[in-house]
Design a protein around this motif. Structure first.
Motif, PDB file in Angstrom:
ATOM      1  N   HIS A  19     -19.145  23.478   9.219  1.00 22.17           N
ATOM      2  CA  HIS A  19     -19.753  22.446   9.823  1.00 22.17           C
ATOM      3  C   HIS A  19     -19.664  22.785  11.453  1.00 22.17           C
ATOM      4  O   HIS A  19     -20.569  22.439  12.387  1.00 22.17           O
ATOM      5  CB  HIS A  19     -19.332  21.280   9.594  1.00 22.17           C
ATOM      6  CG  HIS A  19     -19.795  20.414   8.232  1.00 22.17           C
ATOM      7  ND1 HIS A  19     -20.923  20.272   8.032  1.00 22.17           N
ATOM      8  CD2 HIS A  19     -18.991  20.524   7.145  1.00 22.17           C
ATOM      9  CE1 HIS A  19     -21.077  19.843   6.752  1.00 22.17           C
ATOM     10  NE2 HIS A  19     -19.945  19.862   6.158  1.00 22.17           N
ATOM     11  N   LEU A  20     -18.495  23.082  11.722  1.00 21.47           N
ATOM     12  CA  LEU A  20     -18.370  23.616  13.164  1.00 21.47           C
ATOM     13  C   LEU A  20     -19.170  24.621  13.866  1.00 21.47           C
ATOM     14  O   LEU A  20     -19.518  24.533  14.869  1.00 21.47           O
ATOM     15  CB  LEU A  20     -16.706  23.857  13.438  1.00 21.47           C
ATOM     16  CG  LEU A  20     -15.759  22.793  13.325  1.00 21.47           C
ATOM     17  CD1 LEU A  20     -14.333  23.455  13.360  1.00 21.47           C
ATOM     18  CD2 LEU A  20     -15.977  21.712  14.177  1.00 21.47           C
ATOM     19  N   ARG A  21     -19.505  25.554  12.949  1.00 23.93           N
ATOM     20  CA  ARG A  21     -20.338  26.723  13.422  1.00 23.93           C
ATOM     21  C   ARG A  21     -21.743  26.196  13.815  1.00 23.93           C
ATOM     22  O   ARG A  21     -22.535  26.922  14.616  1.00 23.93           O
ATOM     23  CB  ARG A  21     -20.284  27.821  12.377  1.00 23.93           C
ATOM     24  CG  ARG A  21     -19.193  28.899  12.506  1.00 23.93           C
ATOM     25  CD  ARG A  21     -19.412  29.960  11.531  1.00 23.93           C
ATOM     26  NE  ARG A  21     -18.875  29.917  10.041  1.00 23.93           N
ATOM     27  CZ  ARG A  21     -17.739  30.020   9.743  1.00 23.93           C
ATOM     28  NH1 ARG A  21     -16.694  30.119  10.574  1.00 23.93           N
ATOM     29  NH2 ARG A  21     -17.390  29.997   8.204  1.00 23.93           N
ATOM     30  N   GLN A  22     -22.081  25.203  13.062  1.00 25.24           N
ATOM     31  CA  GLN A  22     -23.431  24.643  13.279  1.00 25.24           C
ATOM     32  C   GLN A  22     -23.603  23.785  14.381  1.00 25.24           C
ATOM     33  O   GLN A  22     -24.730  23.417  14.732  1.00 25.24           O
ATOM     34  CB  GLN A  22     -24.002  23.911  11.869  1.00 25.24           C
ATOM     35  CG  GLN A  22     -23.850  24.789  10.778  1.00 25.24           C
ATOM     36  CD  GLN A  22     -24.334  24.061   9.538  1.00 25.24           C
ATOM     37  OE1 GLN A  22     -24.511  23.059   9.537  1.00 25.24           O
ATOM     38  NE2 GLN A  22     -24.156  24.997   8.442  1.00 25.24           N
ATOM     39  N   LEU A  23     -22.481  23.358  15.048  1.00 19.71           N
ATOM     40  CA  LEU A  23     -22.263  22.552  16.107  1.00 19.71           C
ATOM     41  C   LEU A  23     -22.777  23.208  17.663  1.00 19.71           C
ATOM     42  O   LEU A  23     -22.035  24.065  17.763  1.00 19.71           O
ATOM     43  CB  LEU A  23     -21.137  21.389  16.180  1.00 19.71           C
ATOM     44  CG  LEU A  23     -21.071  20.840  15.136  1.00 19.71           C
ATOM     45  CD1 LEU A  23     -19.470  20.081  14.907  1.00 19.71           C
ATOM     46  CD2 LEU A  23     -21.969  19.580  14.891  1.00 19.71           C
ATOM     47  N   SER A  24     -23.345  22.216  18.389  1.00 18.71           N
ATOM     48  CA  SER A  24     -23.370  22.886  19.719  1.00 18.71           C
ATOM     49  C   SER A  24     -21.853  22.681  20.420  1.00 18.71           C
ATOM     50  O   SER A  24     -21.137  21.845  19.851  1.00 18.71           O
ATOM     51  CB  SER A  24     -24.377  22.031  20.543  1.00 18.71           C
ATOM     52  OG  SER A  24     -24.123  20.530  20.602  1.00 18.71           O
ATOM     53  N   PRO A  25     -21.670  23.136  21.687  1.00 19.22           N
ATOM     54  CA  PRO A  25     -20.472  23.036  22.205  1.00 19.22           C
ATOM     55  C   PRO A  25     -20.156  21.451  22.648  1.00 19.22           C
ATOM     56  O   PRO A  25     -19.032  21.003  22.363  1.00 19.22           O
ATOM     57  CB  PRO A  25     -20.586  23.834  23.712  1.00 19.22           C
ATOM     58  CG  PRO A  25     -21.746  25.028  23.088  1.00 19.22           C
ATOM     59  CD  PRO A  25     -22.430  24.398  22.145  1.00 19.22           C
ATOM     60  N   ALA A  26     -21.392  20.786  23.084  1.00 14.53           N
ATOM     61  CA  ALA A  26     -21.108  19.320  23.408  1.00 14.53           C
ATOM     62  C   ALA A  26     -20.858  18.656  22.224  1.00 14.53           C
ATOM     63  O   ALA A  26     -20.017  17.739  22.232  1.00 14.53           O
ATOM     64  CB  ALA A  26     -22.511  19.031  23.949  1.00 14.53           C
ATOM     65  N   ALA A  27     -21.365  18.845  21.039  1.00 15.10           N
ATOM     66  CA  ALA A  27     -21.084  18.056  19.835  1.00 15.10           C
ATOM     67  C   ALA A  27     -19.615  18.389  19.501  1.00 15.10           C
ATOM     68  O   ALA A  27     -18.868  17.620  18.943  1.00 15.10           O
ATOM     69  CB  ALA A  27     -22.046  18.579  18.498  1.00 15.10           C
ATOM     70  N   ARG A  28     -19.317  19.706  19.451  1.00 15.78           N
ATOM     71  CA  ARG A  28     -17.799  20.116  19.324  1.00 15.78           C
ATOM     72  C   ARG A  28     -16.859  19.049  20.079  1.00 15.78           C
ATOM     73  O   ARG A  28     -15.799  18.371  19.591  1.00 15.78           O
ATOM     74  CB  ARG A  28     -17.594  21.561  19.519  1.00 15.78           C
ATOM     75  CG  ARG A  28     -18.000  22.265  18.617  1.00 15.78           C
ATOM     76  CD  ARG A  28     -17.441  23.841  18.485  1.00 15.78           C
ATOM     77  NE  ARG A  28     -18.492  24.605  18.142  1.00 15.78           N
ATOM     78  CZ  ARG A  28     -19.054  25.757  18.623  1.00 15.78           C
ATOM     79  NH1 ARG A  28     -18.766  25.963  19.779  1.00 15.78           N
ATOM     80  NH2 ARG A  28     -19.704  26.464  17.943  1.00 15.78           N
ATOM     81  N   MET A  29     -17.273  19.011  21.486  1.00 20.94           N
ATOM     82  CA  MET A  29     -16.391  17.996  22.458  1.00 20.94           C
ATOM     83  C   MET A  29     -16.166  16.708  21.803  1.00 20.94           C
ATOM     84  O   MET A  29     -15.270  16.251  21.743  1.00 20.94           O
ATOM     85  CB  MET A  29     -16.900  18.188  23.790  1.00 20.94           C
ATOM     86  CG  MET A  29     -16.726  19.624  24.540  1.00 20.94           C
ATOM     87  SD  MET A  29     -15.179  20.061  24.843  1.00 20.94           S
ATOM     88  CE  MET A  29     -14.947  18.830  26.112  1.00 20.94           C
TER      89      MET A  29
END
Length: 98
Positions: A10-20
């Motif tokens: 799931h993390l690999r599919q997220l944008s940097p902003a979404a990860r934040m």
């Protein structure tokens, strides 16, 4: 409960902003000691994974035109014309001792 492999996917599919945003949410959940469907151990691993994948935001770039400075022309149209005509910009190095 999610496995660490599922979280990584799931993390690999997220944008940097979404990860934040996810990092902030996981920190809130972890701070409140309420894990819902995710174990506290998995939350700790996810926090470590997110912290490791964080990187500073890149400055935005706006392309406003096109240009080229090449050995065969000082503008994109000049260079393209030379390329199409088959002119080469390759030659011996003369400006310094190679």
């Amino acid at each position: 409960m999610w496995s660490m492999d599922e979280l990584r996917e799931h993390l690999r599919q997220l944008s940097p902003a979404a990860r934040m945003l996810l990092l902030r949410e996981l920190q809130t959940i972890n701070g409140a000691q309420t894990s819902g469907q995710i174990s506290s151990e998995t939350i700790q691993e996810a926090l470590a994974e997110l912290a490791a994948s964080e990187r500073p935001a890149r400055p935005r770039v706006v392309v406003t035109g096109m240009g080229a400075i090449t050995p065969v022309g000082l503008t994109a149209p000049e260079s393209w014309e030379a390329f199409v005509a088959g002119r080469s910009g390759v030659g011996p190095v003369t400006r310094f001792d190679a």
